[in-house]
Design a protein around this motif. Structure first.
Motif, PDB file in Angstrom:
ATOM      1  N   ALA A   1       0.706  -1.206  -0.313  1.00 22.14           N
ATOM      2  CA  ALA A   1      -0.242   0.006   0.384  1.00 22.14           C
ATOM      3  C   ALA A   1       0.728   1.164  -0.069  1.00 22.14           C
ATOM      4  O   ALA A   1       1.023   2.426  -0.975  1.00 22.14           O
ATOM      5  CB  ALA A   1      -1.083   0.313   1.092  1.00 22.14           C
ATOM      6  N   LEU A   2       1.890   1.261   0.808  1.00 15.47           N
ATOM      7  CA  LEU A   2       2.838   2.092   0.868  1.00 15.47           C
ATOM      8  C   LEU A   2       3.463   2.547   0.149  1.00 15.47           C
ATOM      9  O   LEU A   2       3.624   4.075  -0.938  1.00 15.47           O
ATOM     10  CB  LEU A   2       4.592   2.294   1.626  1.00 15.47           C
ATOM     11  CG  LEU A   2       3.986   2.598   2.868  1.00 15.47           C
ATOM     12  CD1 LEU A   2       2.889   1.632   3.703  1.00 15.47           C
ATOM     13  CD2 LEU A   2       5.293   2.869   4.130  1.00 15.47           C
TER      14      LEU A   2
ATOM     15  N   PHE B   1      -6.056   8.674  -1.887  1.00 15.86           N
ATOM     16  CA  PHE B   1      -7.060   7.229  -1.740  1.00 15.86           C
ATOM     17  C   PHE B   1      -8.088   7.238  -1.168  1.00 15.86           C
ATOM     18  O   PHE B   1      -8.053   7.719  -0.030  1.00 15.86           O
ATOM     19  CB  PHE B   1      -5.577   6.981  -1.326  1.00 15.86           C
ATOM     20  CG  PHE B   1      -4.122   6.955  -2.207  1.00 15.86           C
ATOM     21  CD1 PHE B   1      -4.375   6.193  -3.485  1.00 15.86           C
ATOM     22  CD2 PHE B   1      -3.430   8.114  -2.119  1.00 15.86           C
ATOM     23  CE1 PHE B   1      -3.484   6.570  -4.342  1.00 15.86           C
ATOM     24  CE2 PHE B   1      -2.673   7.852  -2.503  1.00 15.86           C
ATOM     25  CZ  PHE B   1      -1.879   7.194  -3.310  1.00 15.86           C
TER      26      PHE B   1
ATOM     27  N   VAL C   1      -3.796  12.290  -8.770  1.00 12.43           N
ATOM     28  CA  VAL C   1      -3.969  10.863  -8.487  1.00 12.43           C
ATOM     29  C   VAL C   1      -5.310  10.441  -7.626  1.00 12.43           C
ATOM     30  O   VAL C   1      -5.125  11.522  -7.124  1.00 12.43           O
ATOM     31  CB  VAL C   1      -2.504  10.099  -7.933  1.00 12.43           C
ATOM     32  CG1 VAL C   1      -3.175   8.377  -6.721  1.00 12.43           C
ATOM     33  CG2 VAL C   1      -1.250  10.158  -8.236  1.00 12.43           C
TER      34      VAL C   1
ATOM     35  N   LEU D   1      -7.443   7.594  -6.564  1.00 17.45           N
ATOM     36  CA  LEU D   1      -7.008   5.627  -6.791  1.00 17.45           C
ATOM     37  C   LEU D   1      -7.874   5.058  -5.293  1.00 17.45           C
ATOM     38  O   LEU D   1      -8.125   5.223  -4.716  1.00 17.45           O
ATOM     39  CB  LEU D   1      -5.651   4.948  -6.279  1.00 17.45           C
ATOM     40  CG  LEU D   1      -5.719   3.285  -6.175  1.00 17.45           C
ATOM     41  CD1 LEU D   1      -6.090   3.386  -7.673  1.00 17.45           C
ATOM     42  CD2 LEU D   1      -3.900   3.049  -5.876  1.00 17.45           C
TER      43      LEU D   1
ATOM     44  N   GLU E   1      -8.310  -1.226  -1.960  1.00 18.17           N
ATOM     45  CA  GLU E   1      -8.803  -2.035  -1.604  1.00 18.17           C
ATOM     46  C   GLU E   1     -10.009  -2.524  -0.715  1.00 18.17           C
ATOM     47  O   GLU E   1     -10.690  -3.482   0.228  1.00 18.17           O
ATOM     48  CB  GLU E   1      -7.933  -3.352  -1.646  1.00 18.17           C
ATOM     49  CG  GLU E   1      -6.670  -3.522  -0.924  1.00 18.17           C
ATOM     50  CD  GLU E   1      -5.404  -2.880  -1.177  1.00 18.17           C
ATOM     51  OE1 GLU E   1      -6.238  -2.204  -2.323  1.00 18.17           O
ATOM     52  OE2 GLU E   1      -4.935  -3.100  -0.956  1.00 18.17           O
TER      53      GLU E   1
ATOM     54  N   ALA F   1      -5.070  -0.075   3.372  1.00 21.40           N
ATOM     55  CA  ALA F   1      -5.193  -0.006   2.318  1.00 21.40           C
ATOM     56  C   ALA F   1      -4.893   1.681   2.206  1.00 21.40           C
ATOM     57  O   ALA F   1      -3.800   2.491   1.772  1.00 21.40           O
ATOM     58  CB  ALA F   1      -5.161  -0.505   0.980  1.00 21.40           C
TER      59      ALA F   1
ATOM     60  N   ASN G   1      -2.456   3.952   4.429  1.00 23.08           N
ATOM     61  CA  ASN G   1      -1.226   3.319   4.382  1.00 23.08           C
ATOM     62  C   ASN G   1      -0.777   4.220   2.820  1.00 23.08           C
ATOM     63  O   ASN G   1       0.218   4.015   2.188  1.00 23.08           O
ATOM     64  CB  ASN G   1      -1.029   1.753   4.826  1.00 23.08           C
ATOM     65  CG  ASN G   1      -1.398   1.549   6.449  1.00 23.08           C
ATOM     66  OD1 ASN G   1      -0.214   1.702   6.340  1.00 23.08           O
ATOM     67  ND2 ASN G   1      -1.721   0.770   6.366  1.00 23.08           N
ATOM     68  N   MET G   2      -1.939   3.894   2.075  1.00 23.70           N
ATOM     69  CA  MET G   2      -1.220   4.452   0.696  1.00 23.70           C
ATOM     70  C   MET G   2      -1.158   6.188   0.780  1.00 23.70           C
ATOM     71  O   MET G   2       0.382   6.537   0.174  1.00 23.70           O
ATOM     72  CB  MET G   2      -2.576   4.560  -0.269  1.00 23.70           C
ATOM     73  CG  MET G   2      -1.969   3.450  -1.094  1.00 23.70           C
ATOM     74  SD  MET G   2      -3.974   2.793  -2.250  1.00 23.70           S
ATOM     75  CE  MET G   2      -3.835   1.326  -2.143  1.00 23.70           C
TER      76      MET G   2
ATOM     77  N   TYR H   1       0.219   7.325   3.542  1.00 22.81           N
ATOM     78  CA  TYR H   1       1.417   7.186   4.485  1.00 22.81           C
ATOM     79  C   TYR H   1       2.792   7.067   3.899  1.00 22.81           C
ATOM     80  O   TYR H   1       3.578   8.120   3.158  1.00 22.81           O
ATOM     81  CB  TYR H   1       1.208   5.898   5.428  1.00 22.81           C
ATOM     82  CG  TYR H   1       2.484   5.621   6.089  1.00 22.81           C
ATOM     83  CD1 TYR H   1       3.623   6.451   6.537  1.00 22.81           C
ATOM     84  CD2 TYR H   1       3.070   4.692   6.403  1.00 22.81           C
ATOM     85  CE1 TYR H   1       4.532   6.539   7.719  1.00 22.81           C
ATOM     86  CE2 TYR H   1       4.154   4.050   7.677  1.00 22.81           C
ATOM     87  CZ  TYR H   1       5.317   5.583   8.225  1.00 22.81           C
ATOM     88  OH  TYR H   1       5.843   5.150   8.778  1.00 22.81           O
ATOM     89  N   GLY H   2       2.703   6.379   2.111  1.00 20.41           N
ATOM     90  CA  GLY H   2       3.753   6.309   1.752  1.00 20.41           C
ATOM     91  C   GLY H   2       3.752   7.787   0.670  1.00 20.41           C
ATOM     92  O   GLY H   2       4.313   8.473   0.453  1.00 20.41           O
ATOM     93  N   ALA H   3       2.643   7.600  -0.496  1.00 21.79           N
ATOM     94  CA  ALA H   3       2.401   8.509  -0.581  1.00 21.79           C
ATOM     95  C   ALA H   3       3.162  10.640   0.081  1.00 21.79           C
ATOM     96  O   ALA H   3       3.396  11.504  -0.761  1.00 21.79           O
ATOM     97  CB  ALA H   3       1.259   9.289  -1.389  1.00 21.79           C
TER      98      ALA H   3
ATOM     99  N   ALA I   1       6.518  10.270   0.352  1.00 21.38           N
ATOM    100  CA  ALA I   1       7.520  11.099  -0.605  1.00 21.38           C
ATOM    101  C   ALA I   1       6.611  12.115  -1.084  1.00 21.38           C
ATOM    102  O   ALA I   1       7.340  12.493  -2.690  1.00 21.38           O
ATOM    103  CB  ALA I   1       6.964   9.905  -2.112  1.00 21.38           C
TER     104      ALA I   1
ATOM    105  N   ALA J   1       4.167  14.168  -1.463  1.00 21.71           N
ATOM    106  CA  ALA J   1       2.916  14.237  -2.034  1.00 21.71           C
ATOM    107  C   ALA J   1       1.894  15.641  -1.289  1.00 21.71           C
ATOM    108  O   ALA J   1       2.226  15.021   0.103  1.00 21.71           O
ATOM    109  CB  ALA J   1       2.369  14.240  -2.766  1.00 21.71           C
TER     110      ALA J   1
ATOM    111  N   THR K   1      11.973  10.642  -2.528  1.00 24.46           N
ATOM    112  CA  THR K   1      11.469  11.527  -3.352  1.00 24.46           C
ATOM    113  C   THR K   1      12.890  10.205  -4.388  1.00 24.46           C
ATOM    114  O   THR K   1      13.328  10.982  -5.575  1.00 24.46           O
ATOM    115  CB  THR K   1      12.123  12.274  -4.484  1.00 24.46           C
ATOM    116  OG1 THR K   1      13.128  13.297  -3.733  1.00 24.46           O
ATOM    117  CG2 THR K   1      10.670  13.406  -2.517  1.00 24.46           C
TER     118      THR K   1
END
Lengths: 263, 365
Positions: free
Chosen positions: A87-88, B26, B50, B52, B55, B59, B62-63, B65-67, B70, B72, B199
């Motif tokens: 997911a990350l 997300f 973006v 999205l 699921e 998720a 955590n998306m 968390y990631g983005a 990075a 964003a 990045t």
């Protein structure tokens, strides 16, 4: 440090045929003797150096023994909660589509608590690399049963051996995601011998090169050992892996891109 | 002069996010806020960015968390059961000190509950929610206009303090339509410098590692101290509230969000009957405006806290009031909304109790 041996005596720079990859930090690893993690870390960082993508790659390390991978890999890294690495990685790759992204996950992480994230990342065809370290046991928490533990495998939570009727069969995620159109390249390798190391490095190289094509998920599973929690010496552990893991997780390519897909 | 639009609260929130330079959204569908994902699914591909459908809420967060890591500008939104699922991720994001905007369009609970409006997630939003010692900045809109305004504010505060910010709304604010005006948003604020972002390790800097893991307790305490210092600064500098007819008030209503609108109407009814009532409405429910509430508490004979729950913010009200005046509570649960008439009746009964006990500030003088 005095307790570390040095092998520089009697050696000249001219003799050097092998060195630490630049992207692998010169620090002592916490991994147990004989563990496959350190080998895979080194291979991955060799590939990063050879492809010269050190400044373009972001790694995701979720909970498990390798959660501290960021202590060793000299690249940008993001630590994830248990099971949430893909997911990350989805979040990172979606906002930085031109960068290389990989996850580095264990079997408990990828095949138990993170199953939903694994399958849906594969199904969406997320354009990153999953490195799946499958040693059939929970390492960091101290030797509990994993979803990938072989039948009969004795662990702290299957003390009488894994009973398929009660605990389910060892799960093969690579085979499960192979039919999904979102997966581009799936292979299963090992690092317990020189041949395996060479093939794993080739697989990692392929997978990262394929990421440039933007054609879907690449999945490199590495069947490896856990001497400490299997309670075996490194040598015995490798033997046990060959005898008990490879039947459940046969080595080799599971899904390879067709030639016309490689452009 | 900006155009006046007529929109659902959910849509206003989504539109404001785009205007604030949203890079990525997300989310997972859940009533009563699915219009946010739907609106962005239409708009983001056309306007850049973006979107999205994940699921699960696990998720989604955590998306985020990631983005967010990075670099964003990111947002996710959900409603109560989904927000419960996100708590683990929010704890990580708070610990890793990443900016992001969340919205909880609250519905009645506990459990699957109902899809009707509620304020039952106040504790979860303001007291941490997930594991460990952390807070989010929590903004509580009371109109569709604020559903939009607080998006701008939420992103700004999240970036300023590198912390998750949340809009705590409810089903009625999400679904209800009102007029809304979108102020201009300064494009310079959209792309704050984020030298910590993952990045790719540029050659001119050390590698960036985003983590919430510090195995040495000394290190982990150090991080906690840093977080607590940050929370203290936020508590001192970012407290927001609104007062309505408090100048001469003898009775004070405390309420946030939708409940504050009911309290406003009740105040009009009370004043028609000669009872001087006023409203204290926290706009930030974390940090909570304890200090100003304490000043007001010294002026009034009683406080009636009104909420769409079993009594959650009332605990902060009592902390702020420090016992200087009686605090009563009236709430409805499970998606029910109190009428101004029933609140007025409750207030009159409470006031009679206070005055017959000789607790009136006038009597005391």
């Amino acid at each position: 440090m005095t307790d570390e041996c040095t092998i520089t005596e009697g050696m000249s720079a001219m003799d050097l045929v092998y060195d630490r990859p630049e992207s692998l930090l010169d620090v002592r690893m916490h991994y147990c003797p004989g563990c496959g993690h350190s080998t895979v870390h080194k291979l991955l960082m060799e590939v990063v150096d050879e492809m010269e993508i050190n400044s373009e790659i972001i790694g995701v390390a979720p909970v498990g023994c390798s959660v501290l991978a960021y202590e060793y890999m000299n690249i940008d890294m993001h630590q994830a909660a248990h099971g949430r690495a893909t997911a990350l990685a989805t979040g990172i790759k979606r906002v930085l589509p031109d960068k290389y992204v990989f996850t580095y996950q264990g079997d408990g992480d990828l095949a138990a608590i993170g199953t939903a994230e694994t399958i849906h990342s594969a199904n969406r065809g997320e354009n990153f690399l999953i490195i799946f370290i499958n040693n059939g046991i929970y390492g960091m928490t101290g030797g509990q049963m994993a979803p990938t533990t072989p039948e009969g495998g004795k662990t702290a939570t299957s003390p009488y051996g894994r009973d398929i009727g009660d605990m389910g069969a060892p799960i093969d995620i690579a085979a499960m995601i192979a039919p999904l159109p979102g997966t581009f390249y799936i292979t299963r390798q090992t690092v317990h011998n020189a041949k395996g190391v060479r093939k794993t490095k080739k697989a990692l190289t392929n997978a990262l090169k394929y990421q440039q094509l933007n054609k879907g998920l690449c999945f490199v599973e590495i069947v490896t050992n856990c001497p400490s929690n299997w309670k075996l010496t490194p040598y015995e552990a490798n033997q046990w892996m060959v005898d008990n893991m490879f039947d459940n997780y046969p080595l080799g390519d599971i899904k390879v891109p067709a030639k016309e897909d490689l452009s | 002069m900006s155009e006046i639009l007529f929109m659902k609260g959910n849509e206003a929130l989504a539109e404001a996010a785009i205007r604030a330079g949203l890079d990525a959204y997300f989310g997972y569908p859940i009533t009563p806020q699915s219009e946010i994902l739907e609106y962005l699914a239409v708009q983001m591909p056309k306007r850049g960015g973006v979107v999205l459908q994940a699921e699960s809420e696990v998720a989604s967060i955590n998306m985020i968390y990631g983005a967010a890591g990075a670099g964003a500008r990111v947002m996710t939104t959900t409603s109560s059961p989904g927000m419960s699922l996100m708590q683990e991720g929010i704890s990580y994001i708070a610990s890793a000190q990443l900016p992001c905007l969340l919205a909880n369009v609250v519905r009645g609970g506990p459990g699957l509950g109902t899809i009707q409006p509620s304020q039952g997630d106040y504790f979860q939003a303001t007291k941490g929610g997930g594991h460990g010692d952390y807070h989010m900045i929590v903004l509580a809109p009371s109109t569709v206009q604020e559903m939009a305004d607080f998006v701008y504010l939420g992103f700004d505060l999240a970036d300023k303090y590198r912390t998750p910010a949340m809009i705590l709304a409810d089903g009625a604010l999400g679904q209800g339509m009102e007029k809304v005006v979108f102020p201009e948003y300064d494009p310079a604020k959209m792309k704050q410098p984020k030298p910590w972002a993952t990045t790719g390790k540029a050659n001119d800097r050390e590698r960036n590692v985003i983590t919430s893991l510090w195995l040495q307790p000394e290190k982990m305490e150090e991080l906690n101290q840093l977080l607590q210092d940050k929370y203290r600064t936020i508590s001192e500098q970012e407290v927001l509230w609104e007062e309505y007819q408090t100048e001469d008030a003898e009775v004070l209503f405390t309420a946030f969000g939708l409940a504050a609108r009911i309290a406003r109407k009740t105040i009009q009814l009370a004043r028609e009957q000669g009872i001087k009532a006023g409203l204290f409405r926290p706009k930030t429910v974390w940090p909570f405006p304890y200090k100003r509430l304490n000043e007001l508490a010294r002026q009034v004979d009683m406080i009636l806290d009104v909420e769409l729950n079993a009594g959650q913010m009332v605990e902060d009200v009592r902390l702020g009031v420090e016992g200087v005046t009686p605090v009563f509570f009236h709430g409805r649960m499970g998606g029910m909304i109190p009428t101004p008439e029933e609140v007025l009746e409750k207030m009159e009964a409470n006031l009679q109790t206070v005055r017959s006990n000789g607790q009136s500030k006038e009597v005391a003088k």
